[in-house]
Write a protein that holds these residues in place. Structure first.
Motif, PDB file in Angstrom:
ATOM      1  N   CYS A 153       0.831  -1.213   0.000  1.00 40.15           N
ATOM      2  CA  CYS A 153       0.000   0.000   0.000  1.00 40.15           C
ATOM      3  C   CYS A 153       0.863   1.261   0.000  1.00 40.15           C
ATOM      4  O   CYS A 153       0.422   2.331  -0.418  1.00 40.15           O
ATOM      5  N   GLY A 154       2.099   1.159   0.510  1.00 45.25           N
ATOM      6  CA  GLY A 154       3.028   2.287   0.488  1.00 45.25           C
ATOM      7  C   GLY A 154       2.891   3.247   1.655  1.00 45.25           C
ATOM      8  O   GLY A 154       3.594   4.263   1.707  1.00 45.25           O
ATOM      9  N   ALA A 155       2.022   2.959   2.625  1.00 42.68           N
ATOM     10  CA  ALA A 155       1.832   3.871   3.756  1.00 42.68           C
ATOM     11  C   ALA A 155       3.112   4.044   4.562  1.00 42.68           C
ATOM     12  O   ALA A 155       3.463   5.148   4.980  1.00 42.68           O
ATOM     13  N   CYS A 156       3.831   2.948   4.779  1.00 41.39           N
ATOM     14  CA  CYS A 156       5.057   3.016   5.586  1.00 41.39           C
ATOM     15  C   CYS A 156       6.116   3.893   4.936  1.00 41.39           C
ATOM     16  O   CYS A 156       6.823   4.640   5.608  1.00 41.39           O
ATOM     17  N   THR A 157       6.231   3.796   3.611  1.00 37.61           N
ATOM     18  CA  THR A 157       7.250   4.586   2.909  1.00 37.61           C
ATOM     19  C   THR A 157       6.855   6.049   2.834  1.00 37.61           C
ATOM     20  O   THR A 157       7.716   6.937   2.873  1.00 37.61           O
ATOM     21  N   THR A 158       5.566   6.322   2.740  1.00 35.83           N
ATOM     22  CA  THR A 158       5.092   7.708   2.670  1.00 35.83           C
ATOM     23  C   THR A 158       5.275   8.426   3.996  1.00 35.83           C
ATOM     24  O   THR A 158       5.672   9.598   4.032  1.00 35.83           O
ATOM     25  N   LEU A 159       5.008   7.734   5.098  1.00 40.99           N
ATOM     26  CA  LEU A 159       5.030   8.369   6.406  1.00 40.99           C
ATOM     27  C   LEU A 159       6.370   8.271   7.122  1.00 40.99           C
ATOM     28  O   LEU A 159       6.556   8.919   8.148  1.00 40.99           O
ATOM     29  N   CYS A 160       7.305   7.485   6.609  1.00 33.96           N
ATOM     30  CA  CYS A 160       8.614   7.356   7.258  1.00 33.96           C
ATOM     31  C   CYS A 160       9.270   8.726   7.375  1.00 33.96           C
ATOM     32  O   CYS A 160       9.569   9.372   6.365  1.00 33.96           O
ATOM     33  N   PRO A 161       9.505   9.234   8.581  1.00 33.97           N
ATOM     34  CA  PRO A 161      10.008  10.603   8.740  1.00 33.97           C
ATOM     35  C   PRO A 161      11.420  10.833   8.213  1.00 33.97           C
ATOM     36  O   PRO A 161      11.774  11.945   7.843  1.00 33.97           O
ATOM     37  N   THR A 162      12.230   9.766   8.157  1.00 30.90           N
ATOM     38  CA  THR A 162      13.624   9.930   7.745  1.00 30.90           C
ATOM     39  C   THR A 162      13.894   9.417   6.327  1.00 30.90           C
ATOM     40  O   THR A 162      15.040   9.374   5.896  1.00 30.90           O
ATOM     41  N   ASN A 163      12.836   9.011   5.632  1.00 27.92           N
ATOM     42  CA  ASN A 163      12.985   8.443   4.280  1.00 27.92           C
ATOM     43  C   ASN A 163      13.863   7.195   4.269  1.00 27.92           C
ATOM     44  O   ASN A 163      14.529   6.898   3.278  1.00 27.92           O
TER      45      ASN A 163
END
Length: 365
Positions: free
Chosen positions: A294-304
């Motif tokens: 879904c990509g939620a983790c990559t979108t919200l990861c604060p440090t990329n």
């Protein structure tokens, strides 16, 4: 630099902390469970207001929040951790004995070489590891029960936890003493005068860093909403931000990103030490096979640290381990609970990229 930017530099320099709300997991997502800065603040000075982190006038500038914040949404800028390490090592090289102490327990003797910090709890484990090799002559000045009646109520808990972790990682034990021993060597110079010039140099360096950032612009941490924008203007801003960050790092010799301050210190030590490479001191995310991308983790990861990559019809979620700070936001927000944060050998932090999940590529036509 125009007058408005100059005023902004002075305003930022007057505050001991740099606050970056776009790194705060509580602000990024309502599912973020981290509350460390609030829990450890001795004066209840920190609160979350909409998209901001508020610090009121009751703050005693102890720095505990900077130690316990995993993403460095609140970080020290006077001095920076890199500058603190440099100053400690420099004094240890120049003197027979150096004392590190809390400013609430001052050392008045001008013949004693010492380094004062707002609270010993503001020193994270990465600093203890970084100074361990070069500072056999460093002692921690801690008079008996000096923390018991201090207004920074949890300062002793934090500094001993971080010190214990740093000693375990480095294999080095620091001397903790309630007494001061004068050097057997005849002092060659006035320690107070040298400390004054060292502090002055540090202040000039940190001011220049803020000035360079302000002059370049575009080096602020992006929010997740800004990351999602794909219009031409947003792309130009992202490109300029990347360029300005590289310039800041080149000029100041420090990372442009607050969350890399602690991490950069430990990465240098892991590269040098095989024993440290084989330890399990840090956690990294793993993704279970049922991931639906879904990509939620990559979108919200604060440090990329987590990236969603698509190429030639293939999809993958990859991890840049050196950027992962174990804020566990990805674990908190994964609706299907397919992400786990697990202990990993320290050497994993030196990997450029790890593929955590791959979606099978469609068969070529």
């Amino acid at each position: 630099m125009n007058i408005f930017k100059l005023v902004n530099v002075i305003d930022k320099k007057m505050t001991p902390f740099a606050v970056e709300p776009n790194l705060c997991t509580r602000i990024i997502s309502p599912k973020g469970s981290c509350n460390s800065c609030v829990d450890y603040c001795p004066t209840n000075s920190i609160s979350f207001m909409k998209n901001k982190i508020e610090m009121n006038d009751q703050c005693v500038e102890c720095g505990l929040c900077t130690t316990v914040c995993p993403t460095s949404a609140i970080s020290l800028q006077r001095p920076s951790l890199n500058q603190l390490v440099t100053d400690i090592i420099q004094k240890c090289v120049q003197n027979e004995r150096v004392y590190l102490h809390c400013k609430r327990k001052p050392i008045s003797d001008s013949e004693i070489s010492s380094i004062s910090v707002p609270c010993l709890g503001m020193i994270p484990r990465e600093v203890w590891v970084s100074i361990s090799r070069m500072c056999d002559n460093l002692a921690v000045y801690h008079p008996d029960e000096s923390c018991r009646h201090c207004e920074v109520s949890q300062g002793e808990e934090v500094w001993k936890k971080e010190l214990d972790a740093g000693e375990a990682m480095s294999g080095k034990t620091f001397l903790i003493t309630a007494g001061i021993q004068k050097s057997k060597q005849q002092p060659q110079y006035d320690h107070k005068r040298r400390s004054f010039f060292t502090t002055l140099f540090s202040e000039i360096k940190s001011t220049n860093k803020i000035a360079v950032r302000e002059a370049l612009g575009g080096s602020e941490i992006q929010s997740y909403r800004e990351k999602l924008q794909e219009d031409p203007l947003s792309k130009v801003k992202k490109e300029w931000s990347a360029v300005s960050n590289r310039i800041v790092e080149k000029v100041t010799n420090e990372s442009a990103f607050p969350y890399m301050n602690k991490r950069s210190l430990i990465l240098k030590e892991i590269q040098k030490s095989v024993s440290l490479q084989n330890r399990y001191d840090y956690r990294l995310p793993t993704i279970l096979p049922d991931c639906n991308f879904c990509g939620a983790c990559t979108t919200l990861c604060p440090t990329n640290a987590l990236l969603f990559e698509e190429k030639d019809g293939c999809t993958a979620i990859t991890l840049q381990p050196h950027k992962c700070v174990d804020c566990h936001l990805c674990e908190d927000i994964c609706f299907f609970q397919n992400i786990l944060i697990q202990d990993q050998p320290n050497i994993q932090l030196l990997s450029n990229k790890i593929v955590l999940a791959e979606k099978p590529c469609p068969l070529s036509q």
